[in-house]
Write a protein that holds these residues in place. Structure first.
Motif, short mmCIF file in Angstrom:
data_model
loop_
_atom_site.label_atom_id
_atom_site.label_comp_id
_atom_site.label_asym_id
_atom_site.label_seq_id
_atom_site.Cartn_x
_atom_site.Cartn_y
_atom_site.Cartn_z
N LYS A 144 0.97 -1.79 0.31
CA LYS A 144 -0.12 0.08 -0.27
C LYS A 144 0.75 1.18 0.27
CE LYS A 144 -2.77 -1.64 3.07
NZ LYS A 144 -3.06 -2.21 4.27
N GLU A 145 1.62 1.10 1.01
CA GLU A 145 2.69 2.16 0.74
C GLU A 145 3.39 2.83 -0.52
OE1 GLU A 145 4.57 2.14 4.54
OE2 GLU A 145 6.33 3.84 3.62
N VAL A 146 4.19 1.87 -1.19
CA VAL A 146 4.29 1.80 -2.94
C VAL A 146 3.86 2.27 -3.29
CG1 VAL A 146 6.14 0.43 -3.89
CG2 VAL A 146 6.82 0.28 -1.90
N ALA A 147 2.78 1.56 -3.29
CA ALA A 147 1.39 2.53 -4.69
C ALA A 147 0.94 3.48 -3.91
CB ALA A 147 0.48 0.73 -4.97
N SER A 148 0.92 3.94 -3.17
CA SER A 148 0.50 5.12 -2.64
C SER A 148 1.50 6.70 -3.38
CB SER A 148 -0.21 5.16 -1.41
OG SER A 148 1.19 5.15 -0.18
N LEU A 165 -5.55 -1.25 -6.78
CA LEU A 165 -4.76 0.33 -6.18
C LEU A 165 -4.54 1.70 -6.36
CD1 LEU A 165 -2.25 -2.39 -5.33
CD2 LEU A 165 -2.94 -0.88 -3.17
N LYS A 166 -3.99 0.78 -7.98
CA LYS A 166 -4.39 2.54 -8.47
C LYS A 166 -5.11 2.89 -8.77
CE LYS A 166 0.09 2.06 -12.48
NZ LYS A 166 -0.05 1.01 -13.40
N GLU A 167 -6.13 2.79 -8.75
CA GLU A 167 -7.89 3.31 -9.25
C GLU A 167 -7.83 3.75 -7.71
OE1 GLU A 167 -9.86 0.24 -11.62
OE2 GLU A 167 -10.41 0.45 -9.46
N LYS A 168 -7.51 3.02 -6.22
CA LYS A 168 -7.44 3.66 -4.94
C LYS A 168 -6.78 4.59 -4.83
CE LYS A 168 -10.37 0.74 -1.70
NZ LYS A 168 -11.41 1.72 -1.68
N PHE A 169 -5.93 5.84 -5.64
CA PHE A 169 -4.79 6.01 -5.65
C PHE A 169 -4.92 6.94 -6.63
CE2 PHE A 169 -2.88 2.60 -2.67
CZ PHE A 169 -2.95 3.52 -1.90
N LYS A 170 -6.05 7.05 -7.83
CA LYS A 170 -5.47 7.90 -8.69
C LYS A 170 -5.63 9.16 -8.24
CE LYS A 170 -9.59 7.02 -10.57
NZ LYS A 170 -10.23 6.30 -11.83
N LEU A 171 -6.94 9.39 -7.17
CA LEU A 171 -6.68 11.32 -6.61
C LEU A 171 -5.54 11.22 -5.53
CD1 LEU A 171 -10.13 11.15 -5.83
CD2 LEU A 171 -9.24 12.59 -7.29
N PRO A 172 -4.60 12.20 -5.68
CA PRO A 172 -3.85 12.55 -4.61
C PRO A 172 -4.34 12.44 -3.07
CG PRO A 172 -4.34 14.29 -6.38
CD PRO A 172 -5.29 13.54 -6.47
N VAL A 173 -3.08 11.18 -2.66
CA VAL A 173 -3.18 10.73 -1.82
C VAL A 173 -2.71 12.08 -0.50
CG1 VAL A 173 -3.04 9.09 -0.01
CG2 VAL A 173 -2.90 8.75 -2.33
N PRO A 174 -3.95 12.25 0.29
CA PRO A 174 -3.60 13.17 1.74
C PRO A 174 -1.86 12.67 2.05
CG PRO A 174 -5.65 12.64 1.72
CD PRO A 174 -5.06 11.97 0.44
N LYS A 175 -1.15 14.43 2.69
CA LYS A 175 -0.18 12.90 3.66
C LYS A 175 -0.09 12.24 4.86
CE LYS A 175 4.52 15.81 3.92
NZ LYS A 175 5.13 16.29 4.72
#
Ligand code: PNS
Length: 183
Positions: A144-148, A165-175
């Protein structure tokens, strides 16, 4: 909740339960399932649905992905459970819980959990399987960390999971959400 048809499949033969969060499934988990099928007739992949851990995927998403990944492996039954693992296992005809061990650092937690489960139900045993050397460094958390952070997880998870995973992290992930999943 175990449905009738699923219950039928759980009966007969040597059955083992492989419980976990599987958030998400990795090739490390799949390797354990495949090797377990050399020993057991059927493996129930039991996804914990009320884990206190913070999860990326909902339990429904995890079930859906696992069902797709094992759709051509009828001896793998994908299920979810709430509450105590020993109570769930008691409702199947399995007497063995499978857990993978990656490194000695896993041991303390696993030993504690297996001992607690054994004290809750001494009819059940935990079977530990060493993770294959190809995947000993792979954890759902690191995936998850690498994908995010935009890294590649190819070869470590099935392509379906890499896509999700790509779909989940499509939007910028809040820090504050970029790291720190519990598993
Ligand atoms: O993949 P995980 O997160 O390491 O799996 C842990 C899991 C889900 C197997 C464990 O937390 C569990 O069995 N939870 C159900 C609650 C329970 O039975 N707790 C008592 C064991 S100490």
């Amino acid at each position: 909740m175990i449905q009738r048809s699923k219950q039928d499949k759980m009966e007969g033969g040597r059955v083992a339960v492989y419980p976990g969060s599987f958030d998400p499934l990795t090739y490390g988990h799949i390797d354990i399932v495949e090797r377990s099928l050399e020993i057991f007739d059927r493996v129930i992949l039991a996804i914990a649905s009320n884990s206190p851990k913070r999860s990326l995927f909902t339990v429904e998403e995890r079930i859906d992905m696992a069902k797709k990944i094992f759709e051509n492996t009828p001896d793998v039954i994908v299920d979810s459970f709430k509450g105590l693992l020993v109570d769930y296992v008691g409702r199947t005809n399995a007497r063995v819980i499978i857990r993978g061990l990656r490194a000695t650092s896993d041991f303390e937690y696993e030993y504690h959990m297996a001992s607690m489960n054994r004290s809750l139900n001494n009819q059940l045993d935990t079977l530990f399987m060493m993770t294959s050397k190809d995947y000993f460094f792979v954890s759902s958390r690191s995936i998850k960390e690498v994908a995010s952070l935009g890294g590649t997880v190819e070869g470590l998870v099935p392509s379906l999971i890499a896509r999700r995973l790509k779909e989940k992290f499509k939007l910028p992930v809040p820090k504050e959400n970029q790291i720190g999943w519990d598993d």
